[in-house]
Design a protein around this motif. Sequence first.
Motif, PDB file in Angstrom:
ATOM      1  N   CYS A   1       0.840  -1.198   0.000  1.00 34.81           N
ATOM      2  CA  CYS A   1       0.000   0.000   0.000  1.00 34.81           C
ATOM      3  C   CYS A   1       0.874   1.245   0.000  1.00 34.81           C
ATOM      4  CB  CYS A   1      -0.936  -0.016   1.210  1.00 34.81           C
ATOM      5  SG  CYS A   1      -1.930   1.485   1.292  1.00 34.81           S
ATOM      6  N   HIS A  34      -0.369   4.276   2.766  1.00 36.69           N
ATOM      7  CA  HIS A  34       0.185   4.420   4.123  1.00 36.69           C
ATOM      8  C   HIS A  34       1.663   4.031   4.149  1.00 36.69           C
ATOM      9  CE1 HIS A  34      -0.763   0.063   4.640  1.00 36.69           C
ATOM     10  NE2 HIS A  34       0.207   0.097   5.547  1.00 36.69           N
ATOM     11  N   SER A  61      -0.908  -5.206   1.553  1.00 34.31           N
ATOM     12  CA  SER A  61      -2.184  -5.006   2.245  1.00 34.31           C
ATOM     13  C   SER A  61      -3.263  -4.420   1.334  1.00 34.31           C
ATOM     14  CB  SER A  61      -1.991  -4.082   3.450  1.00 34.31           C
ATOM     15  OG  SER A  61      -1.404  -2.875   3.030  1.00 34.31           O
ATOM     16  N   CYS A 108      -7.382  -1.164   1.425  1.00 32.74           N
ATOM     17  CA  CYS A 108      -6.215  -1.573   2.196  1.00 32.74           C
ATOM     18  C   CYS A 108      -6.692  -2.231   3.482  1.00 32.74           C
ATOM     19  CB  CYS A 108      -5.350  -0.352   2.496  1.00 32.74           C
ATOM     20  SG  CYS A 108      -3.953  -0.758   3.560  1.00 32.74           S
ATOM     21  N   ASN A 159      -4.905  -2.781   6.088  1.00 32.50           N
ATOM     22  CA  ASN A 159      -4.242  -2.268   7.279  1.00 32.50           C
ATOM     23  C   ASN A 159      -5.227  -1.416   8.088  1.00 32.50           C
ATOM     24  OD1 ASN A 159      -2.744  -0.208   8.866  1.00 32.50           O
ATOM     25  ND2 ASN A 159      -0.990  -1.398   8.109  1.00 32.50           N
ATOM     26  N   CYS A 182      -5.084   2.237   8.103  1.00 34.75           N
ATOM     27  CA  CYS A 182      -5.172   2.904   6.785  1.00 34.75           C
ATOM     28  C   CYS A 182      -6.579   2.773   6.193  1.00 34.75           C
ATOM     29  CB  CYS A 182      -4.124   2.294   5.849  1.00 34.75           C
ATOM     30  SG  CYS A 182      -4.205   2.908   4.156  1.00 34.75           S
TER      31      CYS A 182
HETATM   32 ZN   LIG Z   1      -2.840   1.288   3.295  1.00 32.77          ZN
END
Ligand SMILES: [Zn+2]
Length: 388
Positions: free
Chosen positions: A61, A64, A71, A83, A85, A88
């Motif tokens: 990603c 982030h 992710s 994403c 995460n 994020c």
């Molecule tokens: Zn991300």
Amino acid sequence: MLLLYEQVERERCREAAHARKGKTVFSMITVDTRQGKRIAIISQSELCDPLDTGEYVRAYCHIHGSDHQRSLSINRATGWGHCFNAACEAIVLVAEWNPRIAQRLIHPHGGGASAFFPSSYASQEKRAPLFYQPVLLRPTRPAPKWQQDELAALLSLEKQMRAALLHSRRARAYLEERGIPLEIALATGVGYLPEEMLRLPEAKGKWEVLHRWAERIVFPLVSLAGEGYVGRTLWGWHPGMDENAHKSLLDRPRRPRRWIKTNPAGWFCSDLDQLARKLILVEGAFDRLTLIAAGFQATEVVALVGTAAPADWFPPHVDTVILALDADEGGREASNKLADRLTREGFDVRVHLPQQEKWGKDWNERWRRMGDQAIQAISDVYVEARSA
Ligand SMILES: [Zn+2]
């Protein structure tokens, strides 16, 4: 070689992430939807070391700045991704995989296709490592041979089918009993394929693919993949027979299917480019004919006929979608799902759920039983949308 490439690629992602942290703006564009969702519209060249896993593409990603886990997961067919995460949770759209939606989000009030990619996209494009891109292209699977033959046979009979609708007493009686004026059916390209048509010289050698279309009212469909047809059987119907009685007759085992479609199928509507800015989406072909008979323009009503509403089918000038699906459980569920998705995709969505279920679940049935009163509420919603 591959290792070296991976190293270079990871380096590029890391640099991009650092630059982003330092507030340098890259080619990514962020758009906030009416519902307050932030969408990052990215170019495929921005994807960091993408890995093709079939339906989904996974990438580090770059939003982030992750460089140890892929992710970001993006659906290849739709271009939408997010994403995983938790810190994020970015929502992304890969512009090249869904250019129409990207264009709509960037230029909500139209703007030509050429105005779509801002110049920063072009410069990113040049930097893209070319050799992983072919993996990312959308796969298109050709229809099986018999379906191609079926569609070609129907296309070759289009003129005859329209003439047959005009001349078949039975087909005309059916339309009349469903409250559809013949002129409206003809003007929207509806035809009829009587049994006798299978014996015409034009149909020679095509019986195999055409016989399941015999005795059907045939509606032309449009899609981005090309033209198609959907057919409603009149098997077992006789003048005076109630529509619901005919339905239950056909629901018995070993009866012809009520509706059949070609591949590709599509929507029963006017040419996609001609569609009005504000559209009413209905479920069935007869619902569309009903609303046109009640005074709506042919360009204002789209019948989904079982085909999902892929947002990239809507031309960029469409800004409002009014969902007027059936008043049953299935219709409600489909309405909610569709409203969620189309809203996220940047449309002004209104849901119209008729309150008169007791008069019938679809527009055609309610109109036959209640007359113009059945249409009043949707007319009001449409007028309100028009003046918004
Ligand atoms: Zn991300």
